[in-house]
Design a protein around this motif. Sequence first.
Motif, mmCIF file in Angstrom:
data_model
loop_
_atom_site.group_PDB
_atom_site.id
_atom_site.type_symbol
_atom_site.label_atom_id
_atom_site.label_comp_id
_atom_site.label_asym_id
_atom_site.label_seq_id
_atom_site.Cartn_x
_atom_site.Cartn_y
_atom_site.Cartn_z
ATOM 1 N N SER A 443 34.375 46.873 36.244
ATOM 2 C CA SER A 443 33.100 46.421 36.831
ATOM 3 C C SER A 443 31.914 46.678 35.918
ATOM 4 C CB SER A 443 32.873 47.131 38.175
ATOM 5 O OG SER A 443 32.836 48.547 37.987
ATOM 6 N N ASN A 444 32.175 47.025 34.641
ATOM 7 C CA ASN A 444 31.033 47.283 33.769
ATOM 8 C C ASN A 444 30.306 45.983 33.422
ATOM 9 O OD1 ASN A 444 32.170 46.033 31.422
ATOM 10 N ND2 ASN A 444 33.350 47.881 31.001
ATOM 11 N N ALA A 445 29.104 46.120 32.942
ATOM 12 C CA ALA A 445 28.218 44.971 32.716
ATOM 13 C C ALA A 445 28.783 44.009 31.685
ATOM 14 C CB ALA A 445 26.834 45.460 32.282
ATOM 15 N N GLU A 446 29.442 44.540 30.622
ATOM 16 C CA GLU A 446 29.969 43.679 29.578
ATOM 17 C C GLU A 446 31.044 42.735 30.132
ATOM 18 O OE1 GLU A 446 28.547 47.422 27.552
ATOM 19 O OE2 GLU A 446 29.642 46.899 29.362
ATOM 20 N N CYS A 447 31.971 43.289 30.904
ATOM 21 C CA CYS A 447 33.036 42.448 31.496
ATOM 22 C C CYS A 447 32.451 41.424 32.466
ATOM 23 C CB CYS A 447 34.060 43.326 32.206
ATOM 24 S SG CYS A 447 35.194 44.199 31.092
ATOM 25 N N ASN A 448 31.509 41.888 33.293
ATOM 26 C CA ASN A 448 30.922 40.973 34.282
ATOM 27 C C ASN A 448 30.180 39.817 33.622
ATOM 28 O OD1 ASN A 448 31.905 42.344 36.479
ATOM 29 N ND2 ASN A 448 30.051 43.580 36.789
ATOM 30 N N ALA A 449 29.555 40.068 32.494
ATOM 31 C CA ALA A 449 28.846 38.994 31.791
ATOM 32 C C ALA A 449 29.818 37.924 31.314
ATOM 33 C CB ALA A 449 28.066 39.580 30.612
ATOM 34 N N VAL A 450 30.984 38.359 30.802
ATOM 35 C CA VAL A 450 31.997 37.392 30.358
ATOM 36 C C VAL A 450 32.545 36.612 31.551
ATOM 37 C CG1 VAL A 450 34.215 37.111 29.211
ATOM 38 C CG2 VAL A 450 32.614 38.832 28.379
ATOM 39 N N VAL A 451 32.790 37.333 32.650
ATOM 40 C CA VAL A 451 33.285 36.678 33.875
ATOM 41 C C VAL A 451 32.311 35.600 34.333
ATOM 42 C CG1 VAL A 451 33.677 37.041 36.343
ATOM 43 C CG2 VAL A 451 34.694 38.606 34.685
ATOM 44 N N ASP A 452 31.027 35.932 34.361
ATOM 45 C CA ASP A 452 30.014 34.966 34.821
ATOM 46 C C ASP A 452 29.957 33.744 33.898
ATOM 47 O OD1 ASP A 452 29.400 36.598 36.913
ATOM 48 O OD2 ASP A 452 27.686 37.552 35.915
ATOM 49 N N SER A 453 30.097 33.954 32.599
ATOM 50 C CA SER A 453 30.026 32.819 31.679
ATOM 51 C C SER A 453 31.233 31.899 31.850
ATOM 52 C CB SER A 453 29.930 33.319 30.227
ATOM 53 O OG SER A 453 31.154 33.923 29.815
ATOM 54 N N ILE A 454 32.423 32.467 32.058
ATOM 55 C CA ILE A 454 33.624 31.636 32.282
ATOM 56 C C ILE A 454 33.503 30.875 33.596
ATOM 57 C CG2 ILE A 454 36.111 31.695 32.687
ATOM 58 C CD1 ILE A 454 36.267 34.118 30.806
ATOM 59 N N ALA A 455 33.036 31.567 34.646
ATOM 60 C CA ALA A 455 32.871 30.913 35.951
ATOM 61 C C ALA A 455 31.884 29.752 35.860
ATOM 62 C CB ALA A 455 32.414 31.929 36.992
ATOM 63 N N THR A 456 30.819 29.950 35.101
ATOM 64 C CA THR A 456 29.819 28.881 34.934
ATOM 65 C C THR A 456 30.434 27.672 34.236
ATOM 66 O OG1 THR A 456 28.013 30.477 34.828
ATOM 67 C CG2 THR A 456 27.591 28.296 33.910
ATOM 68 N N PHE A 463 34.991 22.411 38.921
ATOM 69 C CA PHE A 463 36.121 23.133 39.484
ATOM 70 C C PHE A 463 35.601 24.238 40.409
ATOM 71 C CE2 PHE A 463 38.705 22.114 35.440
ATOM 72 C CZ PHE A 463 39.128 20.904 36.006
ATOM 73 N N SER A 464 36.045 24.208 41.665
ATOM 74 C CA SER A 464 35.694 25.287 42.584
ATOM 75 C C SER A 464 36.307 26.574 42.054
ATOM 76 C CB SER A 464 36.227 24.987 43.988
ATOM 77 O OG SER A 464 35.670 23.792 44.469
ATOM 78 N N THR A 465 35.510 27.612 41.940
ATOM 79 C CA THR A 465 35.934 28.847 41.280
ATOM 80 C C THR A 465 35.620 30.050 42.164
ATOM 81 O OG1 THR A 465 35.431 27.838 39.138
ATOM 82 C CG2 THR A 465 35.697 30.224 39.171
ATOM 83 N N ARG A 466 36.549 30.975 42.215
ATOM 84 C CA ARG A 466 36.344 32.195 42.992
ATOM 85 C C ARG A 466 36.269 33.383 42.039
ATOM 86 N NH1 ARG A 466 37.252 33.631 48.373
ATOM 87 N NH2 ARG A 466 37.737 35.834 48.746
ATOM 88 N N VAL A 467 35.217 34.162 42.159
ATOM 89 C CA VAL A 467 35.039 35.355 41.339
ATOM 90 C C VAL A 467 35.210 36.579 42.230
ATOM 91 C CG1 VAL A 467 33.428 36.679 39.922
ATOM 92 C CG2 VAL A 467 33.491 34.179 39.737
ATOM 93 N N ASP A 468 36.083 37.480 41.832
ATOM 94 C CA ASP A 468 36.318 38.695 42.617
ATOM 95 C C ASP A 468 36.033 39.904 41.728
ATOM 96 O OD1 ASP A 468 37.148 40.774 44.170
ATOM 97 O OD2 ASP A 468 39.099 39.904 44.700
ATOM 98 N N LYS A 469 34.852 40.516 41.919
ATOM 99 C CA LYS A 469 34.448 41.686 41.129
ATOM 100 C C LYS A 469 34.652 42.985 41.888
ATOM 101 C CE LYS A 469 30.856 39.126 38.586
ATOM 102 N NZ LYS A 469 29.416 39.039 38.262
ATOM 103 N N SER A 470 35.448 42.935 42.949
ATOM 104 C CA SER A 470 35.665 44.135 43.746
ATOM 105 C C SER A 470 36.424 45.185 42.941
ATOM 106 C CB SER A 470 36.436 43.795 45.020
ATOM 107 O OG SER A 470 37.767 43.418 44.703
ATOM 108 N N THR A 471 36.458 46.398 43.486
ATOM 109 C CA THR A 471 37.126 47.498 42.787
ATOM 110 C C THR A 471 38.583 47.653 43.209
ATOM 111 O OG1 THR A 471 36.315 49.042 44.483
ATOM 112 C CG2 THR A 471 34.962 48.755 42.490
ATOM 113 N N ALA A 472 39.092 46.713 43.990
ATOM 114 C CA ALA A 472 40.503 46.781 44.403
ATOM 115 C C ALA A 472 41.398 46.651 43.176
ATOM 116 C CB ALA A 472 40.807 45.671 45.399
ATOM 117 N N ALA A 473 42.634 47.155 43.311
ATOM 118 C CA ALA A 473 43.591 47.047 42.210
ATOM 119 C C ALA A 473 43.786 45.583 41.848
ATOM 120 C CB ALA A 473 44.920 47.682 42.609
ATOM 121 N N LEU A 474 44.064 45.336 40.584
ATOM 122 C CA LEU A 474 44.205 43.962 40.108
ATOM 123 C C LEU A 474 45.317 43.229 40.855
ATOM 124 C CD1 LEU A 474 43.126 41.925 38.045
ATOM 125 C CD2 LEU A 474 44.889 42.714 36.463
ATOM 126 N N GLY A 475 46.425 43.925 41.104
ATOM 127 C CA GLY A 475 47.530 43.304 41.833
ATOM 128 C C GLY A 475 47.125 42.854 43.221
#
Length: 578
Positions: A443-456, A463-475
């Motif tokens: 959930s750090n800022a660097e990862c979230n910035a990359v996530v936001d750019s890919i989603a954009t 393409f309808s896109t779902r972003v999940d930045k929760s702290t739940a396990a990846l699985g």
Amino acid sequence: CSCLTPHVLLKTLGYMDRFTDIMVKGPASGKLFCADKLLEDALDQLLKSSPGMSSEERDRHLVVQRQADAFTSEEIDKLLVQYECKGPSGEAYGKSFPFNLMFKTSIGPKGTSVKCLRPETAQGLFVNFRRLLDLNAQKMPFAAAQIGLGFRNEIAPRSGLLRVREFTMAEIEHFVNPSDKSHPNFSSISSVPLTLFPRENQLSTGKTTTVSAGEAVKSSLINNETLAYFMARTQLYMIKLGMDPQRLRFRQHLTTEMAHYACDCWDLEIESSYGWVECVGHADRACYDLEVHSKATKTAMTATVKFDKAVAKEIAKLKFDRKVLGKVFKKDQRVVSGILEGLAEDWADFEPIAKALEEKGEVEIEGGYKVTKDMLTITKASKMVHEVKFTPSVIEPSFGMGRILYSLLEHSFSQREADEQRCVMKFNPLVAPYKCAVLPISSNAECNAVVDSIATELMEENFSTRVDKSTAALGRRYARVDEIGIPFAITVDFDTLKDATVTLRERDSMTQIRLPKRDVVALVHDFVHSKITWEDAMEKYPVVRVDDGEGGAVTVPDDGAKVVVEGKFSRPAKKINC
């Protein structure tokens, strides 16, 4: 077109008299029941409770069950007694009676104008036939399509989206020359295998037969090329949506259940937990609708076929005895002569009348008028014509969108073999509501910035896109996106921050590949539009074996693809600065 249809229009077309279901009344409660459903349920119970029943007797009961909605009121009454169908109180049901499925309503402050909620969208296209023909530059054949609401006053709505009073329909009206029902693109689908359930088999073996569309038309199993073309195209459409081809079939309507406007009809049925459910009707409506509208409005609903050279056409020349006609028909003599003159334009249409007059001396024509031999003189003749007018026939595929949607949900549902609690909706990428999920490993800022750019980038591709930045396990987050049918998931991890690569996970196989971030959106686009397969991508990019933190390590088949083992995803002890 409006959802409100004039009562007189539906009355003229026969809907107010023939668009009915048969129902019975409960003896004690007075509650109304759909008679054919009671009979079907009684037969289901009989067959279930009699495991030792002989195959011959079982087949006999199944034939009755398959005809349940085709019986008359009198036949239903006898069968309900025969199979001991009784109400909750234990008493026999009352005598059955027809129930009209139209919703009536009154229009205006005085309520003098009576209309009905439309039972189908088709009539809006039929009444506008002349405008549609002009729009197509008077060329035949042509088609028009419409999607909208339909309404039927169901006796017993049930089964979720399968039997409701208000539903979404999509209908195509394909107008053709009744003497030429070939289709210009028939060769493109002639080899498509169709699973057919003809009426003869329904009344005998109860088995389907699989033949190509071309062979079905050649053997006259399906009435014509255009009808078979739409049947094949419907099947291909369903498979593309994600339906199981083994659970699709076309059932031909029995003669006794055929709609009053149809001369041949095949329903695409889809098997679900409710059994075989009619989802798309394919009807050859012949010239019924346009002829009825034409007679009622005294407006020609015809098209024209033009010839390069004049051709000879056999007609009937008529000479009326106006005195005799006037004496018998009085003010209706022009109506009678008009009907006969219309038929006389083609000897093939007039010949049965000429034969009847010759053999019996009289004949009854449309409208109930009785014409006798002394009223006219008939001469068979020939004339050269450059064009011929005709009333088009209509081939109609009619889609029940709610039933198709429900069937797709059932066919797409599955469970992981290793864990039945993990449910997956295996939607085809083309129809999946969400095309891709984007998940950060941290959930750090660097990862979230990359996530936001890919989603954009994905959303810019529509393409309808779902972003999940929760702290739940990846699985667990993978399981969430699987449950709602997202076919692909992009994971941004710590290597992404080092070398600008991401992992792309495929839902059904749970395998993942690592690829440059700059390639991932284009690759998802190609997957959605079926330009590339997952197997192709696995050959191009390295496959990674990942422990997702939920004990869900993915097994990669040993097929020669490059495999990189990435170990378990976890947060680093210290923050990584990039």
